[in-house]
Design a protein around this motif. Structure first.
Motif, PDB file in Angstrom:
ATOM      1  N   ILE A 146     -16.663  18.628   7.865  1.00 14.22           N
ATOM      2  CA  ILE A 146     -16.966  19.683   8.836  1.00 14.22           C
ATOM      3  C   ILE A 146     -16.288  20.981   8.423  1.00 14.22           C
ATOM      4  O   ILE A 146     -16.889  22.069   8.488  1.00 14.22           O
ATOM      5  CB  ILE A 146     -16.534  19.245  10.248  1.00 14.22           C
ATOM      6  N   ILE A 147     -15.038  20.883   7.981  1.00  8.23           N
ATOM      7  CA  ILE A 147     -14.328  22.084   7.524  1.00  8.23           C
ATOM      8  C   ILE A 147     -15.041  22.697   6.323  1.00  8.23           C
ATOM      9  O   ILE A 147     -15.274  23.917   6.259  1.00  8.23           O
ATOM     10  CB  ILE A 147     -12.868  21.741   7.175  1.00  8.23           C
ATOM     11  N   LEU A 148     -15.385  21.858   5.348  1.00  4.33           N
ATOM     12  CA  LEU A 148     -16.063  22.345   4.146  1.00  4.33           C
ATOM     13  C   LEU A 148     -17.403  22.979   4.488  1.00  4.33           C
ATOM     14  O   LEU A 148     -17.767  24.035   3.952  1.00  4.33           O
ATOM     15  CB  LEU A 148     -16.267  21.182   3.166  1.00  4.33           C
ATOM     16  N   ALA A 149     -18.147  22.349   5.401  1.00  4.78           N
ATOM     17  CA  ALA A 149     -19.465  22.858   5.769  1.00  4.78           C
ATOM     18  C   ALA A 149     -19.384  24.144   6.578  1.00  4.78           C
ATOM     19  O   ALA A 149     -20.351  24.917   6.617  1.00  4.78           O
ATOM     20  CB  ALA A 149     -20.223  21.797   6.574  1.00  4.78           C
ATOM     21  N   THR A 150     -18.242  24.386   7.208  1.00  5.14           N
ATOM     22  CA  THR A 150     -18.072  25.593   8.017  1.00  5.14           C
ATOM     23  C   THR A 150     -17.756  26.809   7.165  1.00  5.14           C
ATOM     24  O   THR A 150     -18.030  27.946   7.564  1.00  5.14           O
ATOM     25  CB  THR A 150     -16.953  25.370   9.054  1.00  5.14           C
ATOM     26  N   VAL A 151     -17.189  26.602   5.982  1.00  2.08           N
ATOM     27  CA  VAL A 151     -16.734  27.717   5.144  1.00  2.08           C
ATOM     28  C   VAL A 151     -17.864  28.685   4.790  1.00  2.08           C
ATOM     29  O   VAL A 151     -17.725  29.911   5.007  1.00  2.08           O
ATOM     30  CB  VAL A 151     -16.042  27.189   3.868  1.00  2.08           C
ATOM     31  N   PRO A 152     -19.013  28.232   4.249  1.00  2.00           N
ATOM     32  CA  PRO A 152     -20.018  29.218   3.817  1.00  2.00           C
ATOM     33  C   PRO A 152     -20.583  30.048   4.957  1.00  2.00           C
ATOM     34  O   PRO A 152     -20.729  31.268   4.819  1.00  2.00           O
ATOM     35  CB  PRO A 152     -21.102  28.353   3.147  1.00  2.00           C
ATOM     36  N   VAL A 153     -20.899  29.414   6.091  1.00  2.00           N
ATOM     37  CA  VAL A 153     -21.463  30.185   7.200  1.00  2.00           C
ATOM     38  C   VAL A 153     -20.407  31.072   7.839  1.00  2.00           C
ATOM     39  O   VAL A 153     -20.710  32.167   8.335  1.00  2.00           O
ATOM     40  CB  VAL A 153     -22.110  29.245   8.242  1.00  2.00           C
ATOM     41  N   GLY A 154     -19.142  30.636   7.799  1.00  2.00           N
ATOM     42  CA  GLY A 154     -18.082  31.472   8.331  1.00  2.00           C
ATOM     43  C   GLY A 154     -17.925  32.757   7.535  1.00  2.00           C
ATOM     44  O   GLY A 154     -17.840  33.854   8.095  1.00  2.00           O
ATOM     45  N   LEU A 155     -17.897  32.631   6.220  1.00  2.00           N
ATOM     46  CA  LEU A 155     -17.773  33.813   5.365  1.00  2.00           C
ATOM     47  C   LEU A 155     -18.994  34.715   5.492  1.00  2.00           C
ATOM     48  O   LEU A 155     -18.871  35.944   5.584  1.00  2.00           O
ATOM     49  CB  LEU A 155     -17.585  33.386   3.908  1.00  2.00           C
ATOM     50  N   ALA A 156     -20.174  34.105   5.512  1.00  2.00           N
ATOM     51  CA  ALA A 156     -21.401  34.898   5.631  1.00  2.00           C
ATOM     52  C   ALA A 156     -21.473  35.594   6.985  1.00  2.00           C
ATOM     53  O   ALA A 156     -21.922  36.745   7.086  1.00  2.00           O
ATOM     54  CB  ALA A 156     -22.621  34.002   5.431  1.00  2.00           C
ATOM     55  N   GLY A 157     -21.027  34.893   8.035  1.00  2.00           N
ATOM     56  CA  GLY A 157     -21.057  35.489   9.359  1.00  2.00           C
ATOM     57  C   GLY A 157     -20.169  36.712   9.462  1.00  2.00           C
ATOM     58  O   GLY A 157     -20.559  37.743  10.019  1.00  2.00           O
TER      59      GLY A 157
END
Length: 340
Positions: free
Chosen positions: A115-126
């Motif tokens: 979940i942490i790994l999957a959150t990284v790309p959308v977090g940075l893009a957001g």
């Protein structure tokens, strides 16, 4: 006149936000289209692309409420995942004897880090793109077009699912296991002992679902998370693209939906928390009462929607109704808004 948000607007939009955030039909798309279709004062008050609109503060409250509803629904699962995370951190400080490198040891630990790994790309893009995407793409006709595209994405997921005939036997087992998640059919026991037994069974089935999810691997988890970036476009559903991406990787609808719901909570909560200054600052002046009403309804709508969807996918139901809805509403709205 400076835009304002009325209580009727808060009631309608708050409830719709809570429901559409979990259904794979794009809450942001509806936040843009409903005011445009209603027109008049609604189109002025609820303009999401306006940089200084109090509607932005209103959306912050609804996002936080929706995330809290998701955490409340899955609170037992989140307790297991959080314990797994801290347990994995403990292995860094004090690694297990005989191990050469750190790695998550249990299902809960692996799921927490997925979940942490999957959150990284959308977090940075957001953080980098959310403002620009909202300002430049949150136009009603564009949003309607993206909603129609979302419908095509859901249709594509179902087409791929049907072609995976070799997974039917495995899918049927998963369907029977997940059918109990969320409680209740006619034979559900009502006494205290029966309810405790039911909760224990649900916890066991959730743990089995998590075991299947962790088998997709770290790279796939990252890819599922990155798919959420598409949801920065109004009309594209975060849950929808994650479900379809999961189905492309061989997950059942139930397991893809479960990972999507678990993944959405921290993303939505973080997005809301980062925008809290909009709510506490000048943008929130004069609308905090409306924000409270809309957020309460958003919480209730999200909780009930999640309860419905867990049972819906437990019965091996398809994404086709949602795909049809998005395609019809998207095309119809684009035509209507384009000629008016």
């Amino acid at each position: 006149m400076y835009p304002h948000i009325t209580y009727p607007e808060a009631i309608v939009v708050g409830l719709i936000q809570g429901i559409t955030e979990l259904f794979p039909i794009s809450s942001l798309g509806h936040n843009v289209l409903i005011p445009a279709l209603v027109g008049g004062r609604w189109a002025v008050d609820l303009n999401v692309s306006e940089p200084e609109s109090p509607y932005l503060a209103f959306i912050v409250g609804m996002h936080v409420a929706t995330a809290l509803a998701m955490i409340a629904y899955f609170w037992r699962d989140w307790l297991r995942i959080i314990r797994g995370f801290f347990g994995s951190v403990g292995h860094v400080v004090s690694p297990a004897p005989g191990t050469r490198r750190w790695q998550p040891q249990t299902v809960e630990q692996r799921l927490a880090w997925m979940i942490i790994l999957a959150t990284v790309p959308v977090g940075l893009a957001g953080v980098a793109l959310e403002h620009d995407f909202r300002v430049y793409f949150s136009k009603p006709v564009l949003t309607a077009s993206f909603l129609a595209v979302n419908g095509l994405i859901l249709f594509a997921g179902e087409a791929v699912r049907r072609r995976r005939a070799g997974l039917d036997a495995q899918q049927s087992v998963a369907d029977r296991q997940m059918a109990a998640v969320g409680g209740g059919g006619p034979g559900t026991p009502r006494h205290a002992a029966g309810q405790r037994a039911l909760k224990q069974r649900e916890a066991g089935l959730a743990a089995q679902a998590d075991r299947r999810l962790t088998q997709v691997g770290w790279l796939s988890a990252f890819g599922l998370g990155a798919a959420q970036i598409l949801a920065l476009l109004p009309g594209i559903s975060r849950d929808g693209v994650v479900m379809v991406s999961g189905m492309f990787r061989g997950l059942s609808r139930q397991d893809a939906a479960r990972f999507s719901f678990l993944l959405s909570a921290p993303v939505i909560l973080a997005a809301g928390v980062l925008k809290v200054p909009d709510l506490t600052g000048p943008l929130g002046d004069g609308v905090r009462g409306q924000v409270l009403v809309g957020s309460l309804l958003s919480f209730a709508g999200a909780y009930l929607a999640l309860r419905f969807l867990v049972r819906y996918f437990a019965q091996n139901r398809t994404l086709t109704p949602f795909a049809s809805y998005c395609l019809v509403v998207g095309v119809g709205s684009a035509i209507y808004l384009g000629i008016t």
